[in-house]
Design a protein around this motif. Sequence first.
Motif, mmCIF file in Angstrom:
data_model
loop_
_atom_site.group_PDB
_atom_site.id
_atom_site.type_symbol
_atom_site.label_atom_id
_atom_site.label_comp_id
_atom_site.label_asym_id
_atom_site.label_seq_id
_atom_site.Cartn_x
_atom_site.Cartn_y
_atom_site.Cartn_z
ATOM 1 N N PRO A 297 -24.692 14.023 -107.010
ATOM 2 C CA PRO A 297 -23.678 13.935 -105.961
ATOM 3 C C PRO A 297 -23.758 15.070 -104.940
ATOM 4 C CG PRO A 297 -22.670 14.392 -108.086
ATOM 5 C CD PRO A 297 -24.086 14.033 -108.355
ATOM 6 N N LEU A 298 -24.180 16.257 -105.371
ATOM 7 C CA LEU A 298 -24.289 17.355 -104.403
ATOM 8 C C LEU A 298 -25.398 17.090 -103.394
ATOM 9 C CD1 LEU A 298 -23.730 20.557 -106.582
ATOM 10 C CD2 LEU A 298 -22.167 19.499 -104.961
ATOM 11 N N ILE A 299 -26.489 16.466 -103.862
ATOM 12 C CA ILE A 299 -27.569 16.139 -102.923
ATOM 13 C C ILE A 299 -27.090 15.067 -101.938
ATOM 14 C CG2 ILE A 299 -29.842 15.055 -102.749
ATOM 15 C CD1 ILE A 299 -30.665 16.603 -105.216
ATOM 16 N N SER A 300 -26.331 14.073 -102.444
ATOM 17 C CA SER A 300 -25.787 13.063 -101.523
ATOM 18 C C SER A 300 -24.885 13.707 -100.483
ATOM 19 C CB SER A 300 -24.962 12.026 -102.274
ATOM 20 O OG SER A 300 -25.716 11.451 -103.291
ATOM 21 N N LEU A 301 -24.101 14.697 -100.939
ATOM 22 C CA LEU A 301 -23.183 15.387 -100.039
ATOM 23 C C LEU A 301 -23.972 16.099 -98.934
ATOM 24 C CD1 LEU A 301 -20.167 15.425 -100.367
ATOM 25 C CD2 LEU A 301 -20.326 17.649 -101.448
ATOM 26 N N MET A 302 -25.079 16.734 -99.349
ATOM 27 C CA MET A 302 -25.916 17.444 -98.387
ATOM 28 C C MET A 302 -26.512 16.460 -97.380
ATOM 29 S SD MET A 302 -28.584 20.364 -99.368
ATOM 30 C CE MET A 302 -30.190 19.652 -99.277
ATOM 31 N N PHE A 303 -26.876 15.286 -97.888
ATOM 32 C CA PHE A 303 -27.424 14.235 -97.038
ATOM 33 C C PHE A 303 -26.400 13.827 -95.970
ATOM 34 C CE2 PHE A 303 -28.253 9.651 -96.384
ATOM 35 C CZ PHE A 303 -29.570 9.718 -95.976
ATOM 36 N N VAL A 304 -25.156 13.631 -96.390
ATOM 37 C CA VAL A 304 -24.089 13.286 -95.435
ATOM 38 C C VAL A 304 -23.958 14.383 -94.387
ATOM 39 C CG1 VAL A 304 -21.606 12.960 -95.178
ATOM 40 C CG2 VAL A 304 -22.811 11.856 -97.058
ATOM 41 N N LYS A 305 -23.998 15.633 -94.835
ATOM 42 C CA LYS A 305 -23.833 16.739 -93.884
ATOM 43 C C LYS A 305 -24.988 16.785 -92.896
ATOM 44 C CE LYS A 305 -22.280 20.238 -91.819
ATOM 45 N NZ LYS A 305 -22.009 19.690 -90.490
ATOM 46 N N MET A 306 -26.212 16.472 -93.391
ATOM 47 C CA MET A 306 -27.363 16.480 -92.481
ATOM 48 C C MET A 306 -27.174 15.457 -91.368
ATOM 49 S SD MET A 306 -30.349 16.846 -95.294
ATOM 50 C CE MET A 306 -31.777 16.857 -94.250
ATOM 51 N N ILE A 307 -26.635 14.285 -91.742
ATOM 52 C CA ILE A 307 -26.395 13.258 -90.724
ATOM 53 C C ILE A 307 -25.298 13.714 -89.764
ATOM 54 C CG2 ILE A 307 -25.591 10.906 -90.345
ATOM 55 C CD1 ILE A 307 -26.779 10.148 -93.003
ATOM 56 N N VAL B 5 -24.682 25.042 -116.111
ATOM 57 C CA VAL B 5 -24.147 23.831 -116.740
ATOM 58 C C VAL B 5 -23.543 22.878 -115.715
ATOM 59 C CG1 VAL B 5 -22.593 22.903 -118.483
ATOM 60 C CG2 VAL B 5 -23.690 25.115 -118.853
ATOM 61 N N THR B 6 -22.462 23.289 -115.048
ATOM 62 C CA THR B 6 -21.727 22.313 -114.227
ATOM 63 C C THR B 6 -22.507 21.893 -112.979
ATOM 64 O OG1 THR B 6 -20.570 24.052 -113.031
ATOM 65 C CG2 THR B 6 -19.487 23.181 -114.989
ATOM 66 N N LEU B 7 -23.041 22.854 -112.224
ATOM 67 C CA LEU B 7 -23.707 22.473 -110.975
ATOM 68 C C LEU B 7 -24.966 21.635 -111.229
ATOM 69 C CD1 LEU B 7 -23.052 25.655 -108.815
ATOM 70 C CD2 LEU B 7 -21.895 23.456 -108.748
ATOM 71 N N PRO B 8 -25.797 21.979 -112.231
ATOM 72 C CA PRO B 8 -26.920 21.071 -112.517
ATOM 73 C C PRO B 8 -26.450 19.669 -112.897
ATOM 74 C CG PRO B 8 -27.303 23.190 -113.543
ATOM 75 C CD PRO B 8 -25.919 23.234 -112.984
ATOM 76 N N MET B 9 -25.286 19.567 -113.594
ATOM 77 C CA MET B 9 -24.785 18.234 -113.936
ATOM 78 C C MET B 9 -24.390 17.457 -112.689
ATOM 79 S SD MET B 9 -22.453 19.061 -117.256
ATOM 80 C CE MET B 9 -21.926 17.432 -117.733
ATOM 81 N N LEU B 10 -24.019 18.187 -111.631
ATOM 82 C CA LEU B 10 -23.566 17.524 -110.398
ATOM 83 C C LEU B 10 -24.680 17.426 -109.363
ATOM 84 C CD1 LEU B 10 -20.062 19.155 -109.961
ATOM 85 C CD2 LEU B 10 -20.566 16.805 -110.602
ATOM 86 N N LYS B 11 -25.923 17.610 -109.793
ATOM 87 C CA LYS B 11 -27.024 17.666 -108.828
ATOM 88 C C LYS B 11 -27.051 16.434 -107.909
ATOM 89 C CE LYS B 11 -31.976 18.252 -108.717
ATOM 90 N NZ LYS B 11 -33.142 17.814 -109.472
#
Lengths: 288, 275
Positions: free
Chosen positions: A212-222, A204-210
């Motif tokens: 923003p979590l992907i954006s967060l991963m993007f920031v970390k990749m940079i 429920v919660t993590l799929p709802m946050l998909k």
Amino acid sequence: MRRRSSLPATFLVPTLAILLVLSMVPTLYAIVIALQNRELSTPGYSWVWFSNFADLFTDRRFLNAVWVSVKWEIVTVVATMVVAIGLGVLMFEVASSRMRNVYCLLFIIPVLLPRVSAAFVWKFAYHPLYGIATYPYRLITGGLIFDPLSKPGTALFAVASVDVWQWGLFFAVIVLKLLETLPPQPIEAARLDHAKRWQIHAYVTLPMLKAPLISLMFVKMIESLRSFDLIYVMTRGGPGVATETLDMYAFSQGFIESGKVSYASAMAVLMMIATVITFTMLWKRVQA
Amino acid sequence: MKQYRMRPGRLIAKAVLALAGFLAVFPLVWTALNALKNNVDIITRVPKVIFTPTLANIGYILGRDSVLTGLYNSIVACGSAVLIGIVLGLPAAYAVARYPNRFAGDIQFFVLSLRFLPPVAVAIPLMVIWLQVGLYDTLPALIVTYSLLTISVIMWLAIPAFQGVPKEIEEAAFVDGYGAYSVFWRIALPVAARSLIGAIAFSFVLVWNEFLIALMLSSSNAKTLPIVASELSQQGMNVPWGILNASVVLLSLPPLLFLGILSGFLNSVFRQKNN
């Protein structure tokens, strides 16, 4: 009234012009240098066009550096996200609101440190004889020596642990804040259906946050591209070439070992092309 | 609720969190303790918690010319770059936030994409350029280079901050006869001030912590504090651990001063998202 103002032009044009000059001049010049054969020791140079690039692809140390960089990206990004989601969910589940504030403050501290400081802190901690992090191992084994930074198999992970210490804890705070923004109804509904705690988060919660979590991963990749400080202080690319990432190899080719500025610049240009293309594509996908 | 308290899973979860909290700060606390130790108390196989503290390491650090020059260079370079970032970045961010045009998306992406550039790729050509114009190893060269960082970061973070200012306040000011510029000065800036200070503090921490560009653009005169600190570790085989720890503490203090501002900034970002 807003439409006719001169404000957008006066506020935007100078700033954008300066940003363009400050970014394009070095970028274009990097390409120019990469097509020449400049060296730090000799003032003269000539145009060699693509021979630096051709040399790179037969340079085994360069290929090793590409592989180390890819490993570094994967290890740090995955570990950061796992730590962040794990601790974020734990805080959300078991910490009272006062404890959440305390943890949030504590978890932000490592990422504020200069990477040079973080690297030194852990370099002492990993010292085989006097380090605080290796002390439990000495205690348990009765004084055996474990030197994570000078073993080829563990060095990369030891340095990566510092990166995760800085970013994983910080992102845990952000994951918590994201969880707090969710509406309570779906969680309540899942609870009424007798879903277990971990199921609520997994389905429920993590799929709802998909998003923003992907954006967060993007920031970390940079941010993971900026590994130089940690590696420079902790291992200098060693042992051997086990932790020699692309920027470390470019730096040592250009400045420490041979002063081959053009060769180093060719490497930097390849990195730049690869990252700009990858991240532009990823960004467009994240936005779409 | 009582049932939950009894469950071992909950206890384990709390223990994991407590351990993470401990790991977050303990290495730093240990470094600070080591900065107060004599070398004999640091070089022990069993870590010493009880020792006679000394201020010799900190005194040595603060008495070194190289450290003081590094501190001065860091303050001047970062302070000036942040000032330039404020003067150029804030108005531009306001224009993007409040006067949307068809390039707004492209401008935001351009500003963000500056962060994709590998620092080596910028530092190598800049070194050659600054050498050619005779500004290599000077503070102006460092300030100009850092301005690229501060302008783009402040702009990127200030756009949402200005968008968070209620439009009605600005509209009311227009009706009262304020011009576009005085709305920016007297309404938007003060109302968004809290978030803007967070953005500015963030850009300061970013350039204060910067290492690679400073390393490549300085050789003796313009070294910043991170470079000086990293060099202290290369003084031969006899590593002066206490001194090194003291320099790490000195280097880490300024960013930590902003801890309160930055965590407040983080909270305000998410409060905006909630509304």
